[in-house]
Design a protein around this motif. Sequence first.
Motif: not given
Length: 164
Positions: A45-51, A70-72
Motif C-alpha cells: 500500500g505504500a504506492c496508494t493513490v486515488m484513481i 483522474e489521479v490524485t
Amino acid sequence: MSVTLTVNGQRRSFDGDPRTPLIDLLRGPLHLTGAKDVCREGFCGACTVMIDGQPVPACLRPVGMLDGAEVTTVEGLSAPDALNPVQQAFIDHDVVQCGMCFPGMVVTLSDLLKANTTPSRAEVKAALTGNLCRCTGYERIIDAVLSLSTTEEPPQRPAHEHPV
Ligand code: FES
Ligand code: FES
C-alpha cells in the motif's frame, strides 16, 4: 500508445508502453515521488493513490488503462508547503519513523475521513487493511486518525503494548 490523464488537477500525456505501471510514470517523468515504490505487487500500500475517487495501489495499474482517469497523489491532497490534516496528526502523535508507508496511508485515511468524519477504531483498522507499516505499530497511527474525528474514542491500547 498515447494516454491522457489528469494528475493532481493537471492534464498529463503519456506516450509509451501501455503496460507501464502508474507508479513508474508518477515517480519518473512526472517527478511525483510521494507514492513509494516498495513491493510492486499490491501488498504494502505504500504506492496508494486515488484513481477516479478510489484508493488504489499505483504499482498495479498499467498506464494504458488510465486514459481519461483522474489521479490524485499525496502531493495533491494539500497546497504546496502545507500539510494535509492526516500528515499533521501523524506528526502530532509522533508516529513518523522511516516514513515509507505514510504517503499511502495519508491517501487511504484522507479518503476514509472524507467519507466518514467520525470513524470508529474498527473502521480505521479496516481502512488500513491494505497499508502495511513495519516500524511504528498501528495503534498510534489509529490514535492519530481518531484525533481528527469529531467524536474521538479514547485510545484502547492493549495493556501490554509499549509505545515505540
Ligand atoms: S509498492 Fe504498490 S502495493 Fe507495494
Ligand atoms: S514508518 Fe516505516 S514502514 Fe511505516
